[in-house]
Design an enzyme around this catalytic site. Structure first.
Site, PDB file in Angstrom:
ATOM      1  N   ALA A 128      -5.185  -5.391  20.062  1.00  0.00           N
ATOM      2  CA  ALA A 128      -4.413  -6.501  20.633  1.00  0.00           C
ATOM      3  C   ALA A 128      -3.555  -7.088  19.514  1.00  0.00           C
ATOM      4  O   ALA A 128      -4.070  -7.775  18.628  1.00  0.00           O
ATOM      5  CB  ALA A 128      -5.356  -7.558  21.207  1.00  0.00           C
ATOM      6  N   GLU A 129      -2.262  -6.793  19.562  1.00  0.00           N
ATOM      7  CA  GLU A 129      -1.403  -7.128  18.425  1.00  0.00           C
ATOM      8  C   GLU A 129      -1.209  -8.628  18.242  1.00  0.00           C
ATOM      9  O   GLU A 129      -1.109  -9.115  17.106  1.00  0.00           O
ATOM     10  CB  GLU A 129      -0.053  -6.408  18.551  1.00  0.00           C
ATOM     11  CG  GLU A 129      -0.098  -4.921  18.234  1.00  0.00           C
ATOM     12  CD  GLU A 129      -0.773  -4.061  19.301  1.00  0.00           C
ATOM     13  OE1 GLU A 129      -1.016  -4.567  20.411  1.00  0.00           O
ATOM     14  OE2 GLU A 129      -1.060  -2.881  19.016  1.00  0.00           O
ATOM     15  N   GLN A 157      -0.231  -1.099  13.759  1.00  0.00           N
ATOM     16  CA  GLN A 157      -0.397   0.349  13.597  1.00  0.00           C
ATOM     17  C   GLN A 157       0.928   1.106  13.743  1.00  0.00           C
ATOM     18  O   GLN A 157       1.241   1.984  12.957  1.00  0.00           O
ATOM     19  CB  GLN A 157      -1.398   0.818  14.645  1.00  0.00           C
ATOM     20  CG  GLN A 157      -1.947   2.173  14.407  1.00  0.00           C
ATOM     21  CD  GLN A 157      -3.179   2.403  15.277  1.00  0.00           C
ATOM     22  OE1 GLN A 157      -3.071   2.618  16.481  1.00  0.00           O
ATOM     23  NE2 GLN A 157      -4.354   2.375  14.670  1.00  0.00           N
ATOM     24  N   PHE A 158       1.678   0.779  14.762  1.00  0.00           N
ATOM     25  CA  PHE A 158       3.008   1.349  14.976  1.00  0.00           C
ATOM     26  C   PHE A 158       3.958   0.204  15.289  1.00  0.00           C
ATOM     27  O   PHE A 158       3.651  -0.618  16.160  1.00  0.00           O
ATOM     28  CB  PHE A 158       3.021   2.327  16.164  1.00  0.00           C
ATOM     29  CG  PHE A 158       2.242   3.583  15.923  1.00  0.00           C
ATOM     30  CD1 PHE A 158       2.844   4.697  15.343  1.00  0.00           C
ATOM     31  CD2 PHE A 158       0.909   3.650  16.274  1.00  0.00           C
ATOM     32  CE1 PHE A 158       2.116   5.860  15.124  1.00  0.00           C
ATOM     33  CE2 PHE A 158       0.174   4.809  16.054  1.00  0.00           C
ATOM     34  CZ  PHE A 158       0.779   5.920  15.476  1.00  0.00           C
ATOM     35  N   ILE A 186       4.590  -3.631  18.226  1.00  0.00           N
ATOM     36  CA  ILE A 186       4.564  -4.968  17.613  1.00  0.00           C
ATOM     37  C   ILE A 186       4.872  -6.063  18.641  1.00  0.00           C
ATOM     38  O   ILE A 186       4.574  -7.232  18.433  1.00  0.00           O
ATOM     39  CB  ILE A 186       5.566  -5.036  16.426  1.00  0.00           C
ATOM     40  CG1 ILE A 186       5.207  -6.176  15.474  1.00  0.00           C
ATOM     41  CG2 ILE A 186       7.004  -5.139  16.909  1.00  0.00           C
ATOM     42  CD1 ILE A 186       5.947  -6.125  14.152  1.00  0.00           C
ATOM     43  N   PRO A 196       3.740  -7.235  21.572  1.00  0.00           N
ATOM     44  CA  PRO A 196       2.797  -8.270  22.022  1.00  0.00           C
ATOM     45  C   PRO A 196       2.608  -9.383  20.980  1.00  0.00           C
ATOM     46  O   PRO A 196       2.185 -10.488  21.325  1.00  0.00           O
ATOM     47  CB  PRO A 196       1.483  -7.496  22.220  1.00  0.00           C
ATOM     48  CG  PRO A 196       1.912  -6.084  22.444  1.00  0.00           C
ATOM     49  CD  PRO A 196       3.147  -5.889  21.613  1.00  0.00           C
ATOM     50  N   HIS A 219       6.579   6.058  19.191  1.00  0.00           N
ATOM     51  CA  HIS A 219       6.024   6.259  17.842  1.00  0.00           C
ATOM     52  C   HIS A 219       7.126   6.479  16.828  1.00  0.00           C
ATOM     53  O   HIS A 219       6.862   6.953  15.732  1.00  0.00           O
ATOM     54  CB  HIS A 219       5.056   7.449  17.820  1.00  0.00           C
ATOM     55  CG  HIS A 219       3.855   7.233  18.679  1.00  0.00           C
ATOM     56  ND1 HIS A 219       3.846   7.515  20.029  1.00  0.00           N
ATOM     57  CD2 HIS A 219       2.631   6.734  18.395  1.00  0.00           C
ATOM     58  CE1 HIS A 219       2.666   7.216  20.538  1.00  0.00           C
ATOM     59  NE2 HIS A 219       1.910   6.728  19.574  1.00  0.00           N
TER      60      HIS A 219
END
Ligand SMILES: Cc1ncc(C[n+]2csc(CCOP(=O)(O)OP(=O)(O)O)c2C)c(N)n1
Ligand SMILES: [Mg+2]
Length: 765
Positions: free
Chosen positions: A495-496, A518-519, A523, A525, A566
């Site tokens: 959960a960003e 992570q990616f 970003i 959220p 990605h």
């Protein structure tokens, strides 16, 4: 809802709020209930009760005065806490000013008064005076903030306060177990976070509950349910009231209270707080309150509310109920409440007159406290201090001393034999490895740094001796948990917003969090936490608070097969956010120098790490010595030239350099500038280069329209106009997402031959 004859509403259609609100009290008469309440009031000293009545009247008098001034155009907005006051002053008795941390809601005026903020201070904000201590005239009224009282600067997005509140609680626990950090953690401080029932619809509220419960954090949620979110009924927000919805959150103690009942609020509030303070986990205090005034000065609730309901609320105003009970209990004489109210009205009138005379804001100050970047000497001093701390730490752990000399962590003690060998310091290291080592070094030098995100940890502690560990999907955080323990490198929920929001709360509480996204493609959220929270904290508090948070994100394409989620860039969107620093290194040594600086700044940094460069040998460098520190806003000339300037950053730097080599064989001399940081960006370097070459091409991987190249081009057009011999050109990704097929990806992202063609065309003009 209309129903067929004979059919009742189905369960999910039933407006629970209305039914519950209309429910008559069972079994007891009004008189009996009043007598019971009055009896319970005798438990507290009369002076305290009198003071609380004064506070609620002070709060109400402030609302009334501000509303009057709003009608006269001397206050520019008003939002009233009317109806919530009794609940808040009763609860305030259990909270500790200057010890606990407060993330209030805009209805919390009475609480903030109880914490000691004065009516005059509040009125300074309402009239937009320069001396407004909460925001220097930058925020609407009732957007509180007081560093000394640990009232954290408030923002307006409803619910976004919950995640920073939880991060703050996490940091409290961390700081309390490390007194040597000097973070003034008492061990029993708690976090208070407040919101309305409407705001509980926000995902951030639920994400915060997740972590508060999983980590048993000392957080008290206050949900003040006044039945409406502007004009939307509580029953239209959710299938059931929030105290029901949270039932599955194991470890959350839920307390219900009637906000009309001072004694109940004080008693049950005290129990709820005591439990949280004792370390038994988070609590949620749910209080029913009325909203006798409209949502704000811009709202007229008579246009959408049932007149009977409004009349009932006015007749049962909690202040009036409190007064009647105090008189019934003979704590106050019959005339005293009116006298107290009148004294408050006069005090507020006086304070308002003073505030209206206060000096208004100076427009010249409006950009102050956006970010505060130390100069390079100060940055070097901070780096030296961190290195000294690191040496001291390593000296107390002799087995680490050899690693310190080499700048290489060995992790040999607990890593299974299958783990790879570490290169020596002189050997070139790729970008991913350089960042990993820099993180080790920074964490060794500063115990306030914690790394967290999705998959960043190695493995369960019990398995560390048997498995190699994950350490991030790109291995950048590999070994950090093994080396520094699970309190300093840990996994978060997927959960960003949770990741960034908790980082913000930790930064506010004095840590130097390092959140990993992570990616970059995921970003979004976290956008609200980055844009509305992290980036505004210093500015909105007029320098009262700051947010030293580093958010690392893996970004970019040229991956072959990464596809739309990605491979994206998108730095321009963040460059548009005032208050955010952005690094985008193209080489390993730069990444180390910039990361070292990022953790020395006191403002939020978005640190973009290109995935294609992570393992690219061409971007590898020897691991630089500790003195190598790169201040943000300093680009570098990667190749000198005299005919045309190329400005670029990230993965396109290498592509542009290849193009420059090719063009050199055609007799064209290309200068290549690597910006290294996007915010701020090195305008002087660009201008000086364009002055020499007279031509400018901006190249980036992010798509063209409104890309950061537009900013660089606009700068050049405006500031380098007399140096230019040709129009400024841009080369960027096509305005479509990055596709999966390598052939399609190639068609979208700028390639070397595209740069060559663009340069040929530009020099021919
Ligand atoms: C994220 C967000 N969306 C919309 C708004 C506009 N807005 C301000 S207050 C409010 C209603 C909030 O209702 P509730 O949480 O019940 O608090 P109350 O005002 O009733 O105390 C709305 C929609 C906002 N400030 N933030
Ligand atoms: Mg509400």
């Amino acid at each position: 809802v209309k129903h067929e004859a004979g059919q009742g509403p189905r369960a999910h259609e039933r407006p629970w709020g209305c039914l519950e609100r209309a429910e008559p009290a069972r079994g007891t008469s009004d008189a009996t209930r009043r007598a019971r309440r009055a009896h319970r009031l005798a438990a507290w000293p009369a002076a305290e009760l009198r003071e609380d009545l004064r506070l609620v009247h002070l709060s109400r008098a402030l609302e009334d005065r501000e509303l009057a001034l709003h009608r006269q155009g001397r206050v520019h907005f008003q939002i009233a806490g009317a109806g919530h006051e009794v609940l808040l002053v009763a609860l305030a008795h259990s909270l500790r000013v200057g010890r606990d941390w407060f993330f209030p809601y805009y209805r919390d005026r009475a609480l903030v008064l109880a914490l000691g903020v004065t009516p005059y201070d509040m009125l300074l904000q309402a009239v937009g005076a320069a001396a407004d201590p909460a925001s220097g005239g930058r925020q609407m009224p009732c957007h509180f903030g007081d560093p000394a009282r640990r009232i954290v600067t408030q923002s307006s997005p409803t619910g976004s306060q919950c995640l920073p509140a939880v991060g703050c609680a996490e940091a409290i626990r961390y700081a309390a177990s490390r007194p040597h950090l000097g973070l003034d953690a008492s061990g029993d401080e708690i976090v208070y976070v407040s919101l309305g029932e409407g705001a509980t619809s926000q995902g951030e509220f639920w994400e915060s509950l997740n972590t508060a419960c999983r980590l048993h954090l000392p957080v008290l949620y206050l949900v003040a349910d006044n039945g409406y979110a502007i004009s939307v009924r509580a029953a239209d927000q959710a299938p059931a009231p929030v105290f029901e919805l949270v039932r599955g959150f194991r470890g959350l103690a839920v307390t219900r209270v009637d906000g009309h009942d001072y004694a109940a609020c004080r008693e049950r509030g005290a129990l709820a707080v005591a439990r949280v303070r004792a370390g038994e986990g988070p609590g949620l205090l749910y209080a029913r309150v009325p909203r006798p005034y409209s949502h704000s000065a811009s709202d007229a609730q008579a246009t959408y509310r049932d007149p009977a309901e409004l009349d009932a609320e006015l007749a049962h105003d909690p202040i009036a109920v409190f007064e009647r009970d105090l008189v019934a209990a003979s704590i106050l004489g019959a005339d005293e409440p009116a006298a107290i109210a009148e004294a408050c009205r006069r005090a507020v009138l006086k304070a308002a007159d003073r505030a209206l005379e206060a000096v208004q804001c100076d427009p010249a100050t409006v950009t102050a406290h956006l970010v505060e970047l130390p100069d390079e000497a100060e940055l070097a001093r901070r780096q030296a201090a961190r290195q000294a701390a690191r040496r001291a730490r390593l000296a107390s752990a002799p087995d680490r001393a050899q690693e310190a000399r080499e700048g290489v962590p060995s992790d040999a003690r607990t890593t299974p034999s299958s783990a790879r060998a570490e290169p020596s310091a002189a050997e070139p290291v790729v970008l991913a490895e350089a960042i990993r080592r820099a993180l080790v070094e920074i964490m060794e030098g500063d115990e306030r740094v914690r790394v967290f995100g999705e998959d960043v940890a190695d493995a369960e502690d019990r398995l560390l001796g048997h498995v190699e560990g994950k350490g991030g999907v790109f291995g950048v955080t590999k070994g950090l948990q093994r080396r520094f323990g699970s309190a300093r490198c840990y996994n978060t929920p997927l959960a960003e917003a949770n990741i960034v929001g908790r980082g913000i709360g930790q930064a506010i509480r004095g840590l130097r969090p390092c959140a990993e996204i992570q990616f970059f493609d995921y970003i979004w959220p976290a956008m609200q936490q980055l844009k509305s929270e992290a980036a505004t904290i210093r500015w909105r508090s007029n320098g009262g608070f700051c947010c030293p948070l580093v958010v690392r994100a893996a970004i970019g394409g040229y991956l072959r097969g990464g596809a739309i989620w990605h491979s994206q860039c998108g730095e321009a969107i963040f460059a548009h956010v005032p208050g955010l620093l952005i690094a985008f290194p193209s080489r390993a040594a730069d990444a180390v120098g910039l990361l070292r600086a990022a953790f020395l700044y006191d403002d939020p940094v978005l640190f973009l790490e290109h995935k294609h460069l992570y393992r690219d040998r061409a971007a590898a460098d020897s691991y630089p010595p500790p003195e190598h520190l790169l201040a943000f806003g300093r680009g570098v000339i990667r190749r000198q030239g005299s005919d045309v300037t190329v400005v670029t950053w990230g993965a396109t730097v290498a592509i542009c350099l290849e193009a420059a080599v090719l063009l050199a064989s055609e007799g064209v001399s290309v200068e290549v500038i690597d910006l290294r940081t996007i915010a701020p960006f090195d305008r002087e370097l660009v201008a000086a280069s364009v002055e020499r070459t007279g031509r400018l091409l901006v190249v980036h991987e992010d798509n063209l329209t409104a890309g950061f190249g537009a900013e660089v081009a606009a700068f050049a057009a405006s500031e380098c106009f007399w140096s230019l011999d040709a129009p400024v050109r841009r080369l960027a990704a096509l305005d479509v997402p990055v596709p999966y097929s390598p052939l399609l990806e190639q068609a979208v992202l700028p390639q070397r031959d595209d740069v060559v063609a663009a340069l040929r065309e530009l020099v021919a003009i």
